[in-house]
Design an enzyme around this catalytic site. Sequence first.
Site, short mmCIF file in Angstrom:
data_model
loop_
_atom_site.label_atom_id
_atom_site.label_comp_id
_atom_site.label_asym_id
_atom_site.label_seq_id
_atom_site.Cartn_x
_atom_site.Cartn_y
_atom_site.Cartn_z
N CYS A 137 0.84 -1.20 0.00
CA CYS A 137 0.00 0.00 0.00
C CYS A 137 0.87 1.25 0.00
O CYS A 137 1.34 1.69 1.06
CB CYS A 137 -0.93 0.00 1.21
SG CYS A 137 -1.96 1.48 1.33
N CYS A 140 -0.33 4.23 1.99
CA CYS A 140 -0.15 4.08 3.44
C CYS A 140 1.28 4.41 3.86
O CYS A 140 1.51 5.02 4.91
CB CYS A 140 -0.46 2.66 3.88
SG CYS A 140 -2.02 1.99 3.33
N ASP A 141 2.26 3.98 3.07
CA ASP A 141 3.64 3.95 3.53
C ASP A 141 4.61 4.83 2.75
O ASP A 141 5.80 4.88 3.08
CB ASP A 141 4.15 2.50 3.50
CG ASP A 141 3.33 1.58 4.37
OD1 ASP A 141 2.84 2.04 5.42
OD2 ASP A 141 3.16 0.40 4.02
#
Length: 307
Positions: A137, A140-141
């Site tokens: 993801c 997300c990161d």
Amino acid sequence: MAQNSRKWDIIILGGGPAGLTAAIYGSRAGYEVLVLERMLPGGEITLTENLDNYPGFPEGTSGPEFGQDLEKQAKRFGASMETVEVNKAFLEEQPKRMETSKGNYLADKVIVSTGTRPRSLGVPGEDKLKGRGISYCASCDAAFFKGKEVAVVGGGDAAVEEALFLTRFAEKVYLIHRRNRLRAVKALEEGLFSNPRVEFLGDTVISEITGENKVEGVQVVAKDKEYHLPVQGVFIYIGRLPHTELLQGQLDADENGYLVTDEEMRTSRSGVFAAGDIRRKVFRQVVTAAADGAIAAYTASRELQLP
């Protein structure tokens, strides 16, 4: 918390766009609806920074905001939500029983909308370094890789979208694909190949992800050579697998594990419906998931009206 002894008209497994749309339609039709979701309402769409292709949002919207709006709308019509882990669904029973981390829940009808999970590469180093430089993801990161070099694996829309998103943070993004041509839509391809921070490595596969406590690089095999590519992050987008473990073979599925339904979202078992990415279909998008959820709830509602 809902009382475990209570029987609901409809239980929906999964609170993504398909499940929450089903909750809107089912509760609006006057039925008692319970959504069981182990993550945030909205499911994996909450991990998407921008939702740009859902009708009615000319400037797009954020994934988290879209998920919250779906939840609010479902609750406005009376749907209930539980954050819970469903361990197994007993679909052959009547009423049907959901065994969860908070006890048992019963329902006359069940809509399965548990979605999918990322497919793993299955190469040495992947399991050891998950969460230590390996991610599924980017939205997300990505911020953890500011100024670093990363690799994205895959050749479809998701891989290209995430590679482009990563260029906002990473100094260099390698897009690694086992074929020499991408499968993404033309607009995404054009954006990728015009971005100076992206390098496309076609006809190339990763044979190993290296590093002790964090990702230090990938071993890649191209047509005519094998070499080590020093990257600090690896983002994997090579497809999805359906979340059907809790069903344990109770419903007919295709060779890839996706649930088989008719046009009204009925599965092979009476009183059980499937909606969204978990279902066998040719196109998996938020808009098609929402359509599935509406149809599943409509069909379930009609059946509840029968004597």
